[in-house]
Structures are given as structure tokens and as C-alpha cells.
Design a protein around this motif. Structure first.
Motif, PDB file in Angstrom:
ATOM      1  N   ASP A 151       0.750  -1.358   0.022  1.00 12.69           N
ATOM      2  CA  ASP A 151      -0.009  -0.004  -0.142  1.00 12.69           C
ATOM      3  C   ASP A 151       1.000   1.227  -0.154  1.00 12.69           C
ATOM      4  N   VAL A 152       0.892   2.049  -1.229  1.00 15.66           N
ATOM      5  CA  VAL A 152       2.066   3.161  -1.245  1.00 15.66           C
ATOM      6  C   VAL A 152       1.467   4.141  -0.419  1.00 15.66           C
ATOM      7  N   SER A 153       0.293   4.487  -0.056  1.00 19.98           N
ATOM      8  CA  SER A 153      -0.118   5.453   1.213  1.00 19.98           C
ATOM      9  C   SER A 153       0.233   5.262   2.441  1.00 19.98           C
ATOM     10  N   GLN A 154       0.130   3.913   2.807  1.00 19.08           N
ATOM     11  CA  GLN A 154       0.737   3.464   4.047  1.00 19.08           C
ATOM     12  C   GLN A 154       2.246   3.372   4.199  1.00 19.08           C
ATOM     13  N   LEU A 155       2.825   2.968   3.088  1.00 13.22           N
ATOM     14  CA  LEU A 155       4.364   3.212   2.994  1.00 13.22           C
ATOM     15  C   LEU A 155       5.002   4.636   3.211  1.00 13.22           C
ATOM     16  N   GLY A 156       4.037   5.331   2.311  1.00 14.05           N
ATOM     17  CA  GLY A 156       4.509   6.805   2.539  1.00 14.05           C
ATOM     18  C   GLY A 156       4.273   7.458   3.852  1.00 14.05           C
ATOM     19  N   SER A 157       3.357   6.959   4.758  1.00  8.26           N
ATOM     20  CA  SER A 157       3.172   7.368   5.985  1.00  8.26           C
ATOM     21  C   SER A 157       4.195   6.863   6.992  1.00  8.26           C
ATOM     22  N   LEU A 158       4.726   5.684   6.627  1.00  7.08           N
ATOM     23  CA  LEU A 158       5.729   4.955   7.296  1.00  7.08           C
ATOM     24  C   LEU A 158       7.112   5.881   7.284  1.00  7.08           C
ATOM     25  N   ILE A 159       7.196   6.219   6.101  1.00  8.81           N
ATOM     26  CA  ILE A 159       8.389   7.008   5.616  1.00  8.81           C
ATOM     27  C   ILE A 159       8.389   8.334   6.469  1.00  8.81           C
ATOM     28  N   PHE A 160       7.210   9.002   6.358  1.00  4.26           N
ATOM     29  CA  PHE A 160       7.058  10.423   7.008  1.00  4.26           C
ATOM     30  C   PHE A 160       7.194  10.325   8.147  1.00  4.26           C
ATOM     31  N   ALA A 161       6.527   9.374   8.908  1.00  5.22           N
ATOM     32  CA  ALA A 161       6.847   9.243  10.481  1.00  5.22           C
ATOM     33  C   ALA A 161       8.278   9.043  10.995  1.00  5.22           C
ATOM     34  N   ARG A 162       8.715   8.381  10.157  1.00  5.29           N
ATOM     35  CA  ARG A 162      10.238   7.934  10.593  1.00  5.29           C
ATOM     36  C   ARG A 162      11.193   9.252  10.478  1.00  5.29           C
ATOM     37  N   TRP A 163      11.014   9.971   9.405  1.00  7.32           N
ATOM     38  CA  TRP A 163      11.591  11.323   9.029  1.00  7.32           C
ATOM     39  C   TRP A 163      11.097  12.229  10.151  1.00  7.32           C
ATOM     40  N   GLN A 164       9.904  12.310  10.684  1.00  6.70           N
ATOM     41  CA  GLN A 164       9.640  13.154  11.707  1.00  6.70           C
ATOM     42  C   GLN A 164      10.207  12.976  12.921  1.00  6.70           C
ATOM     43  N   TYR A 165      10.556  11.881  13.416  1.00  7.91           N
ATOM     44  CA  TYR A 165      11.369  11.524  14.491  1.00  7.91           C
ATOM     45  C   TYR A 165      12.744  12.479  14.397  1.00  7.91           C
ATOM     46  N   PHE A 166      13.743  12.355  13.356  1.00  7.46           N
ATOM     47  CA  PHE A 166      14.797  13.001  13.267  1.00  7.46           C
ATOM     48  C   PHE A 166      14.569  14.441  13.069  1.00  7.46           C
ATOM     49  N   HIS A 167      13.608  14.879  12.538  1.00  5.00           N
ATOM     50  CA  HIS A 167      13.333  16.464  12.289  1.00  5.00           C
ATOM     51  C   HIS A 167      13.104  17.017  13.494  1.00  5.00           C
ATOM     52  N   ASN A 168      12.551  16.241  14.833  1.00 10.05           N
ATOM     53  CA  ASN A 168      12.052  16.935  15.977  1.00 10.05           C
ATOM     54  C   ASN A 168      13.188  16.795  16.967  1.00 10.05           C
ATOM     55  N   LEU A 169      14.418  16.188  16.631  1.00 10.83           N
ATOM     56  CA  LEU A 169      15.479  16.234  17.402  1.00 10.83           C
ATOM     57  C   LEU A 169      16.535  17.247  17.256  1.00 10.83           C
ATOM     58  N   GLU A 170      17.227  17.637  18.293  1.00 13.19           N
ATOM     59  CA  GLU A 170      18.153  18.590  18.417  1.00 13.19           C
ATOM     60  C   GLU A 170      19.181  18.519  17.426  1.00 13.19           C
ATOM     61  N   ASN A 171      19.678  19.885  16.916  1.00  8.86           N
ATOM     62  CA  ASN A 171      20.815  19.526  15.755  1.00  8.86           C
ATOM     63  C   ASN A 171      21.789  18.718  15.875  1.00  8.86           C
ATOM     64  N   ASN A 172      22.200  18.716  17.152  1.00 11.90           N
ATOM     65  CA  ASN A 172      23.526  17.796  17.367  1.00 11.90           C
ATOM     66  C   ASN A 172      22.971  16.313  17.398  1.00 11.90           C
ATOM     67  N   GLN A 173      21.654  15.997  17.651  1.00 12.55           N
ATOM     68  CA  GLN A 173      21.336  14.610  17.520  1.00 12.55           C
ATOM     69  C   GLN A 173      20.734  14.277  16.140  1.00 12.55           C
ATOM     70  N   ALA A 174      20.131  15.286  15.359  1.00  8.33           N
ATOM     71  CA  ALA A 174      19.556  15.133  14.312  1.00  8.33           C
ATOM     72  C   ALA A 174      20.380  14.646  13.317  1.00  8.33           C
ATOM     73  N   GLN A 175      21.823  14.882  13.478  1.00 11.43           N
ATOM     74  CA  GLN A 175      22.966  14.355  12.640  1.00 11.43           C
ATOM     75  C   GLN A 175      22.779  12.581  12.448  1.00 11.43           C
ATOM     76  N   GLN A 176      22.168  12.109  13.496  1.00  9.34           N
ATOM     77  CA  GLN A 176      22.274  10.738  13.410  1.00  9.34           C
ATOM     78  C   GLN A 176      21.555  10.137  12.105  1.00  9.34           C
ATOM     79  N   ILE A 177      20.844  11.111  11.544  1.00 13.55           N
ATOM     80  CA  ILE A 177      20.038  10.600  10.389  1.00 13.55           C
ATOM     81  C   ILE A 177      21.085  10.196   9.160  1.00 13.55           C
ATOM     82  N   LEU A 178      22.313  10.526   9.254  1.00 16.86           N
ATOM     83  CA  LEU A 178      23.394  10.196   8.477  1.00 16.86           C
ATOM     84  C   LEU A 178      23.963   8.813   8.794  1.00 16.86           C
TER      85      LEU A 178
END
Length: 497
Positions: A72-99
Motif C-alpha cells: 500500500d503506497v499510502s501506508q508506506l509513505g506514511s511510514l516514511i513520513f513518521a520515521r523522518w518526523q522523528y529525526f526532524h524533531n531532534l536537536e541539531n546535534n542529535q539530528a545528525q544521526q540521520i546520516l
């Protein structure tokens, strides 16, 4: 643009971003990603996702096991969006963990599945194939600085081949061209390779991209000039595709080709040629026109696999000339095989060329084009590994080049007759008296480091041999029955006494 095409464009663009080793983490967590997800209608429902997918919502290994079941592309897209939101809400020094590798891998696995689900027939290859371009990116967890990191291979229907390899400098984050080859293969062979690739990519195939093993990108161009792009990991190809990699290596006679599976075999060095030139101005010697006298000096050393020779040559303008030639069969082969063909002289040095003090090193390979390194003959101008190379070469020449004719350890050794005992004087400490020991080693010499028993308990100590004598039993300096034996000879002493 249709909705599926928008999803496909989103997956394709962000998959490339997460694959980019040079990307800044700000580019991955800024609002461009948020706007894309919002525009495509992705919704964040973390509680529902946790219940449905468990560890797969944050663990890339768990996601890899279950991602093929997410259709389900909508469900997969929401899964990706939720994971991205986790890193976006972190402080700058922690957000680098996305790399980090594990986080990049998660996004690449999810985005690749979205890419596969939204591909349509217009994204698959069609028409008659004309040429291919294969990019093999070798950057991964085991990558070593300043070694071959990327290969680009072009092959057309006429058998024309263009190959370029690049090294990657981790500190400078730049690629530098390491080698380039242009040649031609049999036209029928080239067309067979192109036909196999075109036929395969006329159908949809799942490809999972991870970052620890490197990845490939293939562009196929048809006779109408249309280009189609496909990508995957160097270890994600199945048995069929691995056989294509082997076919490419055989057809192109390039064992070093990473191709689709990364299973390249390193090329071998055939010849190393070192040239060194120096011009010295001798002011106290005047020429006929009262100008300073210049002494021109040249050294050349070559190691040749085919002739199994090491040749060293030097000459100067005053008529002096020295030449040494070693024909050593397997020893030369072993020496060349012990050198890394990609890393040798690959880092350091400078492009500055001093006409009065310069070098030119040429490395010839069995398959690749020769590589030339040149510059001024100074500590800063030479490659970083040149001192290590010289030390290995000096040991090699000394080992093979010095016989007994000029070695005092041979001609200065006393003669041993039948019935003689070998008495050795051994000093255990600096400026301490020597003690006699017996030895059965006919090759023991003054200056050797030995292990001897000392005291009533015969505890072991190191000592240095200061004298070697061959004497009859009755002429020995100490009774044979009371003289202890040297336990072992560890060779010439190399430390400070």
C-alpha cells in the motif's frame, strides 16, 4: 503528472539524496521533505504503525525482512513520513544521526520499495538498445581512504569501451581520476551483453539499496536516444546478475571491474619504474667561460614481472656509472604481488616540479593503463608511502645482494675443525663481564642476540655475543662439563645496548 508518477519522482529523488555520501544532514531534515510528504497526502499515525509493523518502523534489518509485504503506497509513505518526523524533531546535534549507516539504510529500503511499487511501463526499458553506462560506487563501511572508490564503464553496440576509475579523499570529500582506458571488444560480444541487460530491464524487478556495500547505477540508451536508469546494491544482485559481472570481466579482460556485484579482483602490477634526476651547481669549479659547473645526476630503478628482474642504474655527467641487475625468478613476482596496485603512491606528494631535483614514477599494470606520479624529490613532494616502499626495497636488495665475499661475518669467521667446541663469550649487561657458553650453531656470530640460562635456577636472560672461538676440549677456557649451553640465537642485535 499522475499521482503514481509523483510518488515515483519523490522516491527517486530522495533515494538519491540518502545515497549521496557527501550530503549535509540539514538537506535531509529540512522542510522540503515535509512539504513533499504533505503534498502527497502522507499522514503520521505512529501508534497504528507500531501495532502493524513493530520494530520495522525504526530498525532497518527488521524492515528489510518485511518490506516486500508492504504494497500500500499510502501506508508506506506514511511510514516514511513518521520515521523522518522523528529525526526532524531532534536537536541539531542529535539530528545528525540521520546520516548513520543504519538510518540511511532504513530510508533507502523504504524509498526503494516505494520506487518499485510506483514504477510504470514508461519507466522500463523499451526499444532497441544502443549503449550502456554502468556506475559502480564502492564507498562502504570497509572503504579505505585514497583507494579506488568509483568506476564508470561505457559500452556501445559497436564494441567501443570507455572505462574511468576514481579515488576518493575522505578528508577533502573529492574524487580524483585514478585511471582511464579506451579500447574496443568484439562487436557481437558487445551486442550480446547489451541485449541481455535490455531484455532483463524490460520487466519490473525489486532492488534493495543499502549503503554499507556500495551500489550501482545503470543507464540504458535506446536507438531513439531515450535513457532509462536503474540502480541497486553491489550485493543485491542474484545469481543471474553475478554471472553478468563475470561475463563483463572476461569479455573486457578486466578482473578489477566492480560491475554489479562488487566482486572485483585487483589488477596486478607488471612494472615499477622509478626515475630520479638532480642537477647540482658546483660554484668552486668554473667552466671555460667562467660559469659555474653543473653536475647532472640520474638514477633509475625498475622491477619487471615479465623478465623477473630488478635493475638499478645511476650515472652522472662526470662519467661515473653504476649498474646492478638482479634476476630472481619468484622473488620479484612475490615482491610485486605484495604491493597494493591501487594504494601504492596514491596519496600525498605535490604537483610542483623542481627541474633541478625531481622524480617520475611509472606503474604499469597487467590490464589498466600505466599510472604516472611525478613531482619534486623532497619530503613534501613525494608520496606518503614512499619511505615504507624504500625500506621494503632496501631490505629486498640487501637480502639478495650481499653474499659472503664482502661480508666480514663470513670471511672473519674462525675455522672449525673436527672435534672443536664452539665457545661464545656472552655479555648480559652493558659494561658487565662476559661469560662463556657453548653453542652448536655454526652460524653464530659476534653481535648476535642470544638467550642463555643464568644462575642456579637457570632463569633465562638475553645477552650479546662478544667473541666466538673454536677450541679443543683440553684448550677450552672452562671445563666442558660445567659450561652451560646457549638456549637460542635470535639473530643480530638491533636495539641500543
Amino acid at each position: 503528472m499522475k499521482y503514481l508518477e509523483q510518488l515515483h519522482e519523490f522516491a527517486d529523488r530522495w533515494r538519491k539524496n540518502f545515497s549521496d555520501p557527501d550530503i549535509d544532514y540539514h538537506e535531509l531534515i529540512d522542510f522540503n521533505f515535509y512539504n513533499d510528504c504533505d503534498r502527497l497526502g502522507f499522514k503520521i499515525n505512529s501508534a497504528g504503525l507500531v501495532l502493524k509493523y513493530g520494530d520495522a518502523i525504526f530498525d532497518y534489518q527488521a524492515l528489510a525482512k518485511t518490506v516486500s509485504k508492504i504494497t500500500d503506497v499510502s501506508q508506506l509513505g506514511s511510514l516514511i513520513f513518521a520515521r523522518w518526523q522523528y529525526f526532524h524533531n531532534l536537536e541539531n546535534n542529535q539530528a545528525q544521526q540521520i546520516l548513520k549507516f543504519e538510518n540511511r539504510s532504513w530510508f533507502l529500503i523504504a524509498l526503494t520499495q516505494l520506487w518499485n511499487l510506483t514504477v510504470n511501463d514508461s519507466r522500463l526499458f523499451y526499444g532497441q538498445i544502443r549503449q550502456m553506462e554502468l556506475n559502480s560506487n564502492l564507498l562502504g563501511l570497509n572503504f579505505q581512504d585514497n583507494t579506488q572508490s568509483k568506476q564508470v564503464l561505457n559500452l556501445d553496440e559497436y564494441g567501443n569501451v570507455q572505462f574511468t576509475a576514481y579515488n576518493y579523499d575522505v578528508m577533502a570529500k573529492t574524487y580524483t581520476k585514478a585511471q582511464k582506458r579506451n579500447f574496443k571488444i568484439n562487436q557481437d560480444t558487445a551486442q550480446h551483453i547489451l541485449w541481455m541487460l535490455a531484455n532483463y530491464f524490460k520487466q519490473i524487478h525489486d532492488e534493495i539499496v543499502t549503503t554499507d556495500v556500495g551500489n550501482w547505477q545503470l543507464e540504458l540508451t535506446n536507438t531513439a536516444g531515450q535513457t532509462f536508469t536503474f540502480s541497486g546494491s553491489l550485493d543485491s544482485f542474484g545469481e543471474e546478475k553475478s554471472s553478468w559481472s563475470k561475463l563483463l570481466r572476461i569479455a573486457l579482460k578486466m578482473p578489477e571491474l566492480a560491475a554489479f556485484d562488487g566482486g572485483k579482483k585487483p589488477d596486478k602490477i607488471d612494472i615499477i619504474c622509478l626515475d630520479y634526476h638532480r642537477n647540482d651547481k658546483i660554484n668552486f669549479i668554473k667552466t671555460a667561460n667562467h660559469k659555474p659547473f653543473w653536475l647532472h645526476y640520474h638514477e633509475k630503478l625498475s622491477i619487471d614481472r615479465k623478465t623477473k628482474t630488478l635493475t638499478y642504474f645511476q650515472k652522472s655527467s662526470n662519467g661515473n656509472r653504476v649498474e646492478q641487475k638482479f634476476r630472481l625468478n619468484s622473488s620479484v613476482t612475490n615482491l610485486l604481488d605484495s604491493l597494493d596496485p591501487e594504494a601504492l603512491f596514491a596519496s600525498g606528494g605535490s604537483n610542483y616540479f623542481d627541474r633541478n631535483n625531481h622524480y617520475r614514477f611509472t606503474i604499469s599494470y597487467q590490464h589498466a593503463q600505466p599510472r604516472v606520479i611525478k613531482g619534486d624529490f623532497t619530503e613534501d613532494g613525494l608520496p606518503d608511502d614512499y619511505p615504507d616502499f624504500v625500506e621494503r626495497l632496501r631490505h629486498f636488495i640487501n637480502y639478495h645482494g650481499q653474499g659472503g665475499l664482502l661480508d666480514h661475518l663470513y670471511f672473519g669467521r674462525p675455522s672449525k675443525h673436527h672435534g672443536d667446541y664452539i665457545f661464545c663469550s656472552v655479555r648480559l649487561q652493558k659494561n658487565s663481564p662476559s661469560y662463556y657458553y657453548l653453542s652448536d650453531d655454526k652460524n653464530i656470530s659476534v653481535g648476535d642476540c642470544v638467550v642463555v640460562p643464568v644462575g642456579d635456577d637457570d632463569h633465562e636472560l638475553h645477552g650479546i655475543v662478544t667473541k666466538v672461538e673454536y677450541l679443543r676440549r683440553k684448550k677450552g677456557p672452562f671445563p666442558i662439563e660445567k659450561t652451560k649451553h646457549i638456549i637460542s640465537n635470535e639473530g643480530e642485535w638491533e636495539g641500543e645496548w
